[in-house]
Design a protein around this motif. Structure first.
Motif, short mmCIF file in Angstrom:
data_model
loop_
_atom_site.label_atom_id
_atom_site.label_comp_id
_atom_site.label_asym_id
_atom_site.label_seq_id
_atom_site.Cartn_x
_atom_site.Cartn_y
_atom_site.Cartn_z
N LEU A 1 183.80 -10.62 128.71
CA LEU A 1 184.83 -11.07 129.65
C LEU A 1 185.43 -12.40 129.19
O LEU A 1 186.65 -12.60 129.27
CB LEU A 1 184.25 -11.20 131.05
N MET A 2 184.61 -13.30 128.68
CA MET A 2 185.13 -14.57 128.18
C MET A 2 186.00 -14.37 126.94
O MET A 2 186.94 -15.12 126.70
CB MET A 2 183.97 -15.52 127.88
N LEU A 3 185.69 -13.35 126.16
CA LEU A 3 186.47 -13.07 124.96
C LEU A 3 187.83 -12.46 125.29
O LEU A 3 188.77 -12.55 124.50
CB LEU A 3 185.68 -12.12 124.06
N ALA A 4 187.95 -11.84 126.49
CA ALA A 4 189.18 -11.13 126.85
C ALA A 4 190.39 -12.06 126.92
O ALA A 4 191.49 -11.67 126.53
CB ALA A 4 188.99 -10.42 128.20
N PHE B 1 189.28 -5.61 131.34
CA PHE B 1 190.59 -4.98 131.15
C PHE B 1 191.69 -5.81 131.79
O PHE B 1 192.73 -6.10 131.17
CB PHE B 1 190.58 -3.58 131.76
N ILE B 2 191.49 -6.21 133.04
CA ILE B 2 192.51 -6.93 133.79
C ILE B 2 192.82 -8.28 133.15
O ILE B 2 194.00 -8.67 133.02
CB ILE B 2 192.06 -7.11 135.26
N THR B 3 191.79 -9.00 132.70
CA THR B 3 192.00 -10.30 132.07
C THR B 3 192.75 -10.15 130.75
O THR B 3 193.74 -10.86 130.49
CB THR B 3 190.65 -11.00 131.82
N GLY B 4 192.32 -9.22 129.92
CA GLY B 4 193.01 -9.00 128.65
C GLY B 4 194.45 -8.58 128.85
O GLY B 4 195.35 -9.04 128.13
N ALA C 1 186.01 -15.55 134.39
CA ALA C 1 185.43 -15.29 133.06
C ALA C 1 184.39 -16.35 132.71
O ALA C 1 183.28 -16.03 132.26
CB ALA C 1 186.54 -15.25 132.02
N LEU C 2 184.73 -17.62 132.93
CA LEU C 2 183.83 -18.71 132.54
C LEU C 2 182.59 -18.79 133.42
O LEU C 2 181.55 -19.28 132.98
CB LEU C 2 184.59 -20.05 132.59
N THR C 3 182.68 -18.32 134.66
CA THR C 3 181.52 -18.37 135.55
C THR C 3 180.70 -17.08 135.51
O THR C 3 179.67 -16.97 136.17
CB THR C 3 181.97 -18.62 137.01
#
Length: 347
Positions: free
Chosen positions: A148-151, A111-114, A140-142
């Protein structure tokens, strides 16, 4: 209507052999927990307003990033027992340039990343904005978590399409910035952390192409068979299919919406989906009218990412993650309610 569906199909589930622990879980997840979050969010909205709530996420994002960094450092140096406070049976995979881990905070980070990639302009200070976006991208990448990577790209897409002043020139400048940021990130990850970003992205794309992994494909096939057997009417809450994902809770699955159709049928699943559908329609109506601001974009970006994640992850059934689905809906509905009240007062 959602509560009525839950109670009816809870009874159906009991008649079809649902265990007592499933009854308790369903009552909590589908009735008590959403009510709790509704009152908490609505109370926070009245006390602080949506702008302060959005800016609070800057602080929460930093805390999340720090917790991930501490988790990796402790696990790599002192083993899984040192991170038991974060998660039971924790695991970290950092072999051959790949990086992945199991942490509860990754759900909230979707949520936060998006949200921040959709509306980084909610952060007034540019240096803070850059630091948070870069930190979230590293997390996201790690993480090894596809959702999460898609966000990040989903959030960026929302920023380019929905933000005011959308133009080809703006998109071109945005892609230049993204390209430079990507090269910088690849260099940092490779030199300082020995992580191969291109391999991580390649594995992510491979998993997406496989429909989220073999386990989710197996669940989907078994649940579709179950839907066919009950003719789309629903087998009841607390009832599972032959495919068992969790031996502790054999009626629960990661592909939540498909599991919902199996449990409560197509009509019941539509009732559960209806508040989100109304939210989408109202948001886009405001977008067409030019009424969407950065805060609206912020919460919509976070919501869309976690909603997409709910198709392959059970976040919507987790008490600690349900706020992500309820918060944007409550904020928009309340804003429209206030708008109607003001128009009626003027009229």
């Amino acid at each position: 209507m959602s509560f009525l569906v839950s109670f009816v199909y809870l009874v159906v589930g009991v008649l079809n052999g649902a265990p007592g622990v499933a009854v308790i879980q369903v009552l909590f997840i589908y009735v008590l927990s959403p009510l709790f979050w509704f009152f908490v969010i609505y109370g926070a909205l009245k006390l602080y307003g949506e702008v302060k709530i959005a800016r609070l996420f800057s602080f929460l994002a930093v805390l999340c990033v720090i917790s991930v960094a501490v988790f990796f450092a402790l696990f790599i140096n002192f083993g899984p027992d040192s991170v038991s406070m974060f998660k039971e049976n924790a695991n970290v995979n950092v072999k051959e340039g790949y990086s992945g881990a199991t942490m509860h905070v990754y759900g909230s980070l979707i949520f936060i990343t998006g949200a921040f990639f959709a509306a980084s302009d909610t952060i007034p200070k540019r240096s803070t904005r850059f630091f948070i976006l870069l930190s979230l991208l590293v997390c996201a990448l790690t993480s090894g978590r596809s959702a999460l990577m898609l966000a990040a790209p989903v959030g960026l897409l929302i920023f380019f399409v929905i933000s005011k002043g959308f133009s080809p020139k703006k998109v071109f400048h945005g892609f230049i910035i993204i390209a430079l940021l990507s090269f910088f990130l690849i260099y940092i990850m490779g030199v300082f952390f020995e992580r191969d970003v291109l391999r991580i992205i390649s594995l992510f794309l491979e998993e997406m192409g496989e429909g989220g992994g073999g386990a989710r494909v197996g669940q989907s096939l078994a649940l579709w068979d179950g839907v066919a057997v009950n003719s789309g009417i629903g087998s009841g809450h607390g009832v599972g299919v032959d495919y068992i994902r969790s031996y502790e809770f054999p009626w629960r699955y990661e592909v939540v919406w498909l599991a919902t159709i199996y449990r409560v049928g197509f009509f019941g699943a539509f009732i559960y989906f209806l508040p989100f559908l109304i939210y989408f329609l109202l948001f886009f109506r405001r977008f067409i009218k030019g009424e969407v601001g950065s805060v609206d974009r912020f919460f919509f970006g976070g919501f869309l990412c976690v909603f997409l994640a709910s198709t392959t992850n059970p976040y919507i059934e987790a008490f600690s993650c349900q706020w992500m689905y309820i918060l944007p809906v409550v904020l928009l509905f309340d804003k429209l309610r206030i708008g109607r009240s003001e128009r009626n007062a003027i009229g």
